[in-house]
Write an enzyme that holds these catalytic residues in place. Structure first.
Site, PDB file in Angstrom:
ATOM      1  N   GLU A  85     -70.630  34.724  45.245  1.00 47.39           N
ATOM      2  CA  GLU A  85     -69.783  34.923  46.409  1.00 47.39           C
ATOM      3  C   GLU A  85     -68.731  33.821  46.465  1.00 47.39           C
ATOM      4  O   GLU A  85     -69.031  32.644  46.183  1.00 47.39           O
ATOM      5  CB  GLU A  85     -70.648  34.885  47.677  1.00 47.39           C
ATOM      6  CG  GLU A  85     -69.887  35.089  48.972  1.00 47.39           C
ATOM      7  CD  GLU A  85     -70.768  34.903  50.194  1.00 47.39           C
ATOM      8  OE1 GLU A  85     -70.412  35.453  51.259  1.00 47.39           O
ATOM      9  OE2 GLU A  85     -71.807  34.209  50.096  1.00 47.39           O
TER      10      GLU A  85
ATOM     11  N   LYS B 198     -69.746  43.032  53.192  1.00 46.26           N
ATOM     12  CA  LYS B 198     -70.798  42.187  53.767  1.00 46.26           C
ATOM     13  C   LYS B 198     -70.912  42.425  55.268  1.00 46.26           C
ATOM     14  O   LYS B 198     -69.929  42.358  56.012  1.00 46.26           O
ATOM     15  CB  LYS B 198     -70.487  40.716  53.492  1.00 46.26           C
ATOM     16  CG  LYS B 198     -71.556  39.742  53.974  1.00 46.26           C
ATOM     17  CD  LYS B 198     -71.173  38.307  53.619  1.00 46.26           C
ATOM     18  CE  LYS B 198     -72.226  37.307  54.068  1.00 46.26           C
ATOM     19  NZ  LYS B 198     -71.818  35.911  53.763  1.00 46.26           N
TER      20      LYS B 198
ATOM     21  N   CYS C 134     -75.501  37.098  50.282  1.00 47.62           N
ATOM     22  CA  CYS C 134     -75.843  35.843  50.946  1.00 47.62           C
ATOM     23  C   CYS C 134     -76.654  36.038  52.233  1.00 47.62           C
ATOM     24  O   CYS C 134     -77.804  36.446  52.195  1.00 47.62           O
ATOM     25  CB  CYS C 134     -74.568  35.035  51.206  1.00 47.62           C
ATOM     26  SG  CYS C 134     -74.858  33.249  51.399  1.00 47.62           S
TER      27      CYS C 134
END
Length: 474
Positions: free
Chosen positions: A88, A189, A221
């Site tokens: 990321e 995300k 994440c």
């Protein structure tokens, strides 16, 4: 034998859960491959020296990272990698405070469910797609699946009441290209972590792609700590593998990158390919290739400035025909005979735990807080180190709020026997055997073991940790 931190933790964010999944089996060997070759790259990202005033200037600033991507992908390709995962924010870094700061670095990324597009062979089909074209050609030229994290700029209209004033949404996005360079997956995300430069999607996306060696889900994440999208990908969409770009800042003792990501693979019976940024001065480090049986490879270095490419053969998994089983970790009546009042209260990760100090070589202890009781059975070589067994059940406020239930055995970083606030990378002592379990309120449990080696965190070898509804044993 292991030292430092041994923990069993359950993490739930506001009415959300992380779920234990039933065992998955190896693919039958008759005429079919049993392994694929995976690569992950931990990138020491090069940050832009100043904000780009145009798209072309932004592209020139991103190319030092893309050139490194090419070097690493070419190496992985020569080693026969079937898939590679990059981190990321690995293309442009994370130092953007506002949407306008990052806007020139972004591209329009079409929905591959709606269009059939190979950027490497159709680079002019859409405007300003130089980064996607580069990544597409990288996948194509190495004949591998490629997973990267990049920024998507999606137009919106006045008819959308939530459309930003600049006329477009900006999303933190994972993109996947197949062996021919075709764009096959795009994921926005959902759970942003202090990312004011991006927008949150209106609803979670459950994105997966099929390969000849498994069904892969993807998320990013902070998503890993939430029910959506992670759990439905496993339960409903039957993914066998996860590709996970991340910019993960360690939050010890139980939210280190290698510790938590490897525990997810064990708890949910998936292969888990995690690629992190490498910036040790800011606690960004820790990438790995993990399986339900443990870690095949990981990189964790707090002092070395360079990134690292990991390449390993990974067992191919397949779903059982039966539904996933949620097995609840429980305590027996016999475990409760060892209950005792805590010796002291200490803070871990800003939360106040009830702790019992370990004073003998062999022992059994149960300690409780609120609705959670945790049981420990241990056998160690000698009585050394400031070890304590603790329990926490309650709302975690830091970077939250969210609900935590944790059973944890760790060496406190202070000489004060009643202070576990400070963690340590240099633990003392060895344990021959440890069993930990608790009466968690749900079956959503992840088991984790970290050890230390000269100031760096380490993981146990494969098959060293046993985990089921009876807790975990090492």
């Amino acid at each position: 034998m292991m030292d430092n931190i041994i923990s069993l933790c359950r993490i739930v964010f506001t009415l959300i859960s992380i779920v234990y999944v039933s065992e998955m089996s190896r693919l039958p060997t008759s005429g079919k491959p049993t392994f694929y070759t995976a690569a992950v790259y931990e990138n020491a990202v090069v940050f832009p020296e100043k904000r780009a005033s145009s798209y072309d200037e932004a592209v020139s600033q991103m190319f030092p990272n893309l050139d490194e991507y090419k070097r690493q992908a070419d190496i992985a390709g020569t080693l026969g990698a079937d898939i590679i995962v990059f981190p990321e924010d690995g293309i442009y870094g994370y130092l953007f405070a506002t949407p306008s700061d990052i806007e020139n670095y972004l591209e329009y990324i079409p929905d591959p469910a709606q269009v059939d597009w190979t950027p490497c062979t159709e680079p002019l089909r859409y405007e300003r797609t130089k980064i996607q074209t580069f990544l597409s050609c990288l996948a194509k030229n190495n004949s591998m699946y490629l997973v990267a994290n990049y920024g998507d700029k999606q137009p919106c209209h006045d008819t959308d009441p939530n459309c930003p004033k600049n006329g477009h949404y900006q999303y933190n996005t994972n993109i996947v290209f197949d062996r021919n360079g075709k764009l096959i997956a795009r994921y926005h995300k959902q759970n942003l972590f202090f990312e004011s430069q991006f927008n949150t999607p209106a609803s979670p996306e459950f994105i997966y792609f099929d390969t000849e060696f498994g069904r892969f889900g993807t998320f990013t994440c902070f998503d890993i700590l939430f029910h959506d999208p992670a759990i439905p990908l496993i339960e409903k969409y039957n993914v066998t593998d996860i590709v996970f770009p991340t910019a993960w800042m360690d939050a010890l003792p139980f939210l280190s990158a290698i510790g938590y990501h490897s525990s997810f693979a064990v708890a949910y019976n998936v292969n888990f390919l995690s690629a992190n940024l490498h910036q040790p001065s800011k606690r960004f480090q820790g990438s790995g290739i993990y399986t339900p049986k443990g870690s095949l490879a990981f990189y964790y270095n707090r002092s070395f400035p360079d990134g690292r490419l990991l390449v390993k053969d990974v067992p191919i998994l397949m779903n059982n025909s039966k539904r996933f089983e949620k097995k609840k970790v429980t305590l027996d009546t016999s475990d409760m005979q060892f209950i005792q009042r805590h010796d002291f209260q200490g803070r871990v990760f800003k939360d106040r735990y009830n702790f019992v100090s370990l004073r003998s070589k062999v022992g059994n202890v149960t300690v409780c807080q609120a609705d959670l009781c945790c049981y420990l059975s241990y056998n160690r070589v000698e009585v050394t180190g400031n070890y304590a067994f603790g329990v926490f059940s309650g709302v975690h406020e830091r970077h939250g709020p969210y609900y935590l239930q944790v059973c944890i055995l760790l060496e406190c970083g202070s000489d004060n026997a009643t202070d576990c606030y400070h963690f340590t990378f240099l633990a003392n002592g060895y344990f021959n055997n440890i069993t930990i379990k608790g009466n968690f309120s749900t079956p959503y449990v992840t088991p984790q073991v970290l050890t230390t080696d000269n100031g760096n965190l380490e993981l146990l070898p494969p098959n060293a940790l046993k985990f089921n509804e009876r807790g975990f044993n090492v």
